[in-house]
Design a protein around this motif. Structure first.
Motif, PDB file in Angstrom:
ATOM      1  N   ASP A 236       0.837  -1.208   0.000  1.00 51.34           N
ATOM      2  CA  ASP A 236       0.000   0.000   0.000  1.00 51.34           C
ATOM      3  C   ASP A 236       0.869   1.254   0.000  1.00 51.34           C
ATOM      4  N   GLN A 261      -1.074   1.352   5.214  1.00 53.92           N
ATOM      5  CA  GLN A 261      -2.197   2.278   5.371  1.00 53.92           C
ATOM      6  C   GLN A 261      -3.341   1.685   6.189  1.00 53.92           C
ATOM      7  N   ARG A 263      -4.618  -1.379   6.359  1.00 53.72           N
ATOM      8  CA  ARG A 263      -5.386  -2.546   5.905  1.00 53.72           C
ATOM      9  C   ARG A 263      -4.807  -3.831   6.489  1.00 53.72           C
ATOM     10  N   SER A 269      -9.674  -1.342   0.047  1.00 52.47           N
ATOM     11  CA  SER A 269      -9.038  -0.063   0.368  1.00 52.47           C
ATOM     12  C   SER A 269     -10.039   0.961   0.868  1.00 52.47           C
ATOM     13  N   HIS A 270     -11.349   0.731   0.648  1.00 52.39           N
ATOM     14  CA  HIS A 270     -12.373   1.658   1.118  1.00 52.39           C
ATOM     15  C   HIS A 270     -13.364   0.894   1.999  1.00 52.39           C
ATOM     16  N   LYS A 271     -14.566   1.348   2.076  1.00 52.24           N
ATOM     17  CA  LYS A 271     -15.572   0.752   2.951  1.00 52.24           C
ATOM     18  C   LYS A 271     -15.947  -0.647   2.473  1.00 52.24           C
ATOM     19  N   THR A 273     -18.043  -3.668   1.295  1.00 50.82           N
ATOM     20  CA  THR A 273     -19.289  -3.803   0.534  1.00 50.82           C
ATOM     21  C   THR A 273     -19.879  -5.197   0.664  1.00 50.82           C
TER      22      THR A 273
END
Length: 291
Positions: A236, A261, A263, A269-271, A273
């Motif tokens: 990352d 970062q 993880r 890498s984001h919310k 789902t």
């Protein structure tokens, strides 16, 4: 198949029908194909024409292009030994007493008649003893211990790129620019490392601190872009994170390895789902070692 056979000629593929000839294997080496033709000439078919660019048997049907990384890798560097002041038949190498005990322990893992299976771990041990560099005399010593022809050991050490047959710096930066890392701006990470260390890919700094190597896939695609420093993965990455890591190494520190970062365990890498609810029976959890 007998109905459709392919030949590489002049950067194009050609087809020979059932009355032509059969190809058993096509070997590719850096964009150049060597064709082994067997069971040739059936029904008087001709394998060549007066014009080598226009075979009589078929038209061109496809063209394929081959990609290689920007860092050049030539056969005389990868596969052929060239004597240098640092690496020649007089370069001293012997396993230390401590490592000789490890050698015995490693060999004991293999059947007596198959101790050659210990070749790779012994080469790795020799390289670690010798500042991450594997000279030809270390290969010869491994061959002697395992009762192997030296050429067989050379074949192993030239096949696997993890064996460094030239001296490398204290910190060997292997920066991935394969497809997933490239899509995540791995080329910028490579340029950042080059600029910060003052060298190009394939070079070692004058002070012996850095070596930079541009690599193909290192298997951490989910946390791209990434680089390997000696044995550890740093993932990352951004240009700023890369600079901070290099500064920490230069100060003699050991930065935390892995994703940089926050993880963990291939998280997005984001919310999230998917998998946003607790497992139905509570038995499927992240193991403590990965927390």
């Amino acid at each position: 198949s007998p109905q459709s056979t392919w030949v590489r000629r002049d950067r194009s593929f050609f087809s020979a029908g059932p009355g032509g000839f059969h190809i058993e294997k096509v070997a590719m080496l850096r964009g150049v194909a060597a064709v082994a033709v067997v069971a040739a000439r059936q029904s008087g078919a001709k394998l060549a024409s007066a014009s080598p660019r226009r075979p009589l048997f078929a038209p061109a049907v496809a063209t394929r292009f081959f990609h290689s990384s920007r860092t050049s890798a030539y056969s005389d560097k990868l596969f052929v030994h060239r004597d240098t002041p640092q690496n020649n038949a007089s370069t001293p190498f012997k396993f230390t007493e401590e490592n000789l005990r490890k050698v015995d322990a490693i060999i004991s893992n293999y059947p007596r008649a198959h101790k050659a299976g210990a070749c790779m771990p012994l080469l790795d041990l020799a390289q670690r003893q010798n500042n991450n560099f594997l000279p030809i005399t270390a290969m010869d010593e491994v061959a002697r211990i395992l009762d192997m022809p030296p050429m067989r050991v050379y074949e192993v050490s030239t096949f696997y790129t993890m064996f460094n047959r030239e001296p490398v710096g204290k910190y060997h930066l292997q920066v991935c620019t394969c497809t997933p890392c490239q899509l995540r701006d791995g080329d910028t990470i490579l340029k950042t490392a080059e600029q910060h260390c003052g060298i190009k890919g394939g070079q070692t700094s004058a002070d012996g601190l850095w070596t930079i190597t541009e690599t193909e896939c290192l298997g951490a695609c989910v946390h791209a872009p990434m680089m390997q420093v000696n044995d550890d993965f740093y993932e990352d990455l951004t240009p700023e994170i890369t600079k901070n890591l290099l500064d920490a190494f230069k100060r003699g520190e050991q930065p935390a390895k892995g994703p940089q970062q926050g993880r963990r365990a291939a998280e997005p890498s984001h919310k999230l789902t998917t998998l946003t609810e607790a497992p139905y029976d509570g038995t499927m959890k992240l193991q403590d070692a990965l927390k």
